[in-house]
Scaffold this motif. Structure first.
Motif, PDB file in Angstrom:
ATOM      1  N   GLN A   1       0.958  -1.096  -0.195  1.00 26.67           N
ATOM      2  CA  GLN A   1       0.069  -0.086  -0.032  1.00 26.67           C
ATOM      3  C   GLN A   1       1.033   1.170  -0.036  1.00 26.67           C
ATOM      4  O   GLN A   1       1.746   1.300   0.570  1.00 26.67           O
ATOM      5  N   VAL A   2       0.517   2.307  -0.775  1.00 29.35           N
ATOM      6  CA  VAL A   2       1.305   3.523  -0.874  1.00 29.35           C
ATOM      7  C   VAL A   2       0.175   4.558  -0.150  1.00 29.35           C
ATOM      8  O   VAL A   2      -0.948   4.789  -0.207  1.00 29.35           O
ATOM      9  N   HIS A   3       1.017   5.380   0.444  1.00 28.49           N
ATOM     10  CA  HIS A   3      -0.020   6.484   1.548  1.00 28.49           C
ATOM     11  C   HIS A   3       0.870   7.778   0.937  1.00 28.49           C
ATOM     12  O   HIS A   3       2.052   8.126   0.762  1.00 28.49           O
ATOM     13  N   TYR A  32       7.629   3.704 -11.102  1.00 32.09           N
ATOM     14  CA  TYR A  32       6.394   4.175 -10.839  1.00 32.09           C
ATOM     15  C   TYR A  32       6.218   5.756 -11.209  1.00 32.09           C
ATOM     16  O   TYR A  32       7.355   6.310 -11.904  1.00 32.09           O
ATOM     17  N   TYR A  33       4.901   6.200 -11.473  1.00 33.08           N
ATOM     18  CA  TYR A  33       4.783   7.706 -11.603  1.00 33.08           C
ATOM     19  C   TYR A  33       3.941   8.299 -10.781  1.00 33.08           C
ATOM     20  O   TYR A  33       2.909   7.587 -10.257  1.00 33.08           O
ATOM     21  N   MET A  34       3.995   9.598 -10.540  1.00 34.65           N
ATOM     22  CA  MET A  34       3.045  10.230  -9.546  1.00 34.65           C
ATOM     23  C   MET A  34       2.732  11.423 -10.457  1.00 34.65           C
ATOM     24  O   MET A  34       3.139  11.848 -11.243  1.00 34.65           O
ATOM     25  N   ALA A  96      -1.579  11.567  -6.656  1.00 37.44           N
ATOM     26  CA  ALA A  96      -1.752  10.281  -7.321  1.00 37.44           C
ATOM     27  C   ALA A  96      -0.531   9.600  -7.449  1.00 37.44           C
ATOM     28  O   ALA A  96       0.284  10.162  -7.951  1.00 37.44           O
ATOM     29  N   ALA A  97      -0.654   8.468  -7.427  1.00 36.49           N
ATOM     30  CA  ALA A  97       0.727   7.482  -7.816  1.00 36.49           C
ATOM     31  C   ALA A  97       0.389   6.209  -8.335  1.00 36.49           C
ATOM     32  O   ALA A  97      -1.020   5.573  -8.061  1.00 36.49           O
ATOM     33  N   GLU A  98       0.955   5.666  -9.421  1.00 39.10           N
ATOM     34  CA  GLU A  98       0.906   4.457 -10.033  1.00 39.10           C
ATOM     35  C   GLU A  98       1.889   3.517  -9.857  1.00 39.10           C
ATOM     36  O   GLU A  98       3.032   4.214 -10.585  1.00 39.10           O
ATOM     37  N   ALA A 119      -3.697   4.033  -9.139  1.00 41.13           N
ATOM     38  CA  ALA A 119      -4.372   3.235  -8.014  1.00 41.13           C
ATOM     39  C   ALA A 119      -4.288   4.146  -6.640  1.00 41.13           C
ATOM     40  O   ALA A 119      -5.174   3.693  -5.871  1.00 41.13           O
ATOM     41  N   HIS A 120      -3.591   4.850  -6.515  1.00 36.72           N
ATOM     42  CA  HIS A 120      -3.112   5.223  -5.184  1.00 36.72           C
ATOM     43  C   HIS A 120      -3.539   6.810  -5.131  1.00 36.72           C
ATOM     44  O   HIS A 120      -3.033   7.559  -5.748  1.00 36.72           O
ATOM     45  N   TRP A 121      -4.265   7.380  -4.150  1.00 36.41           N
ATOM     46  CA  TRP A 121      -4.584   8.663  -4.229  1.00 36.41           C
ATOM     47  C   TRP A 121      -4.528   9.333  -2.647  1.00 36.41           C
ATOM     48  O   TRP A 121      -4.670   8.811  -1.751  1.00 36.41           O
TER      49      TRP A 121
END
Length: 131
Positions: A1-3, A32-34, A96-98, A119-121
């Motif tokens: 999980q990414v926070h 990854y990208y953000m 956001a990050a993927e 996927a991550h917000w």
């Protein structure tokens, strides 16, 4: 999980500047990208800017020449430098990050900015620009 935790939002007059920050923690893959998305009241969420770990970037046409996206040296904090702000930039800004992906080409980056949802917000930070 990414926070993801955003900071730096606020209120500014038209023509002013703000810098948003987003700190990422948790399981970060090698690729990854953000980036940043925004949503104004009554409007759909739109992509603002993305950056990957190879420092490839893409920005929305509406912010070209005014906004800059960058990473810190560790590539765990992403910044959005916003200059010449306009009232139409008023929105909730989301980080956001993927994981496990890059911006593979200009076309791929544009598609990810305009069509994909990472996927991550984060929870968002409000930016208000007054005229």
């Amino acid at each position: 999980q990414v926070h993801l935790v955003e900071s730096g939002g606020g209120s500014v007059q038209a023509g002013g500047s703000l810098t948003l920050s987003c700190a990422a923690s948790g399981y970060m893959t090698p690729r990854y990208y953000m980036g940043w998305f925004r949503q104004a009241p009554g409007k759909e969420r739109e992509g603002v800017a993305l950056i990957d770990v190879k420092n490839k970037t893409v920005l929305a046409d509406s912010v070209l020449g005014r906004f800059t996206i960058s990473f810190d040296n560790a590539k765990t904090t992403v910044f959005l430098q916003m200059n010449s702000l306009k009232p139409e930039d008023t929105a909730m800004y989301y980080c956001a990050a993927e994981m496990g992906s890059l911006l593979f080409s200009d076309a791929d980056a544009r598609r990810k900015l305009e069509r994909d949802l990472p996927a991550h917000w984060g929870r968002g930070t409000q930016v208000t620009v007054s005229s």
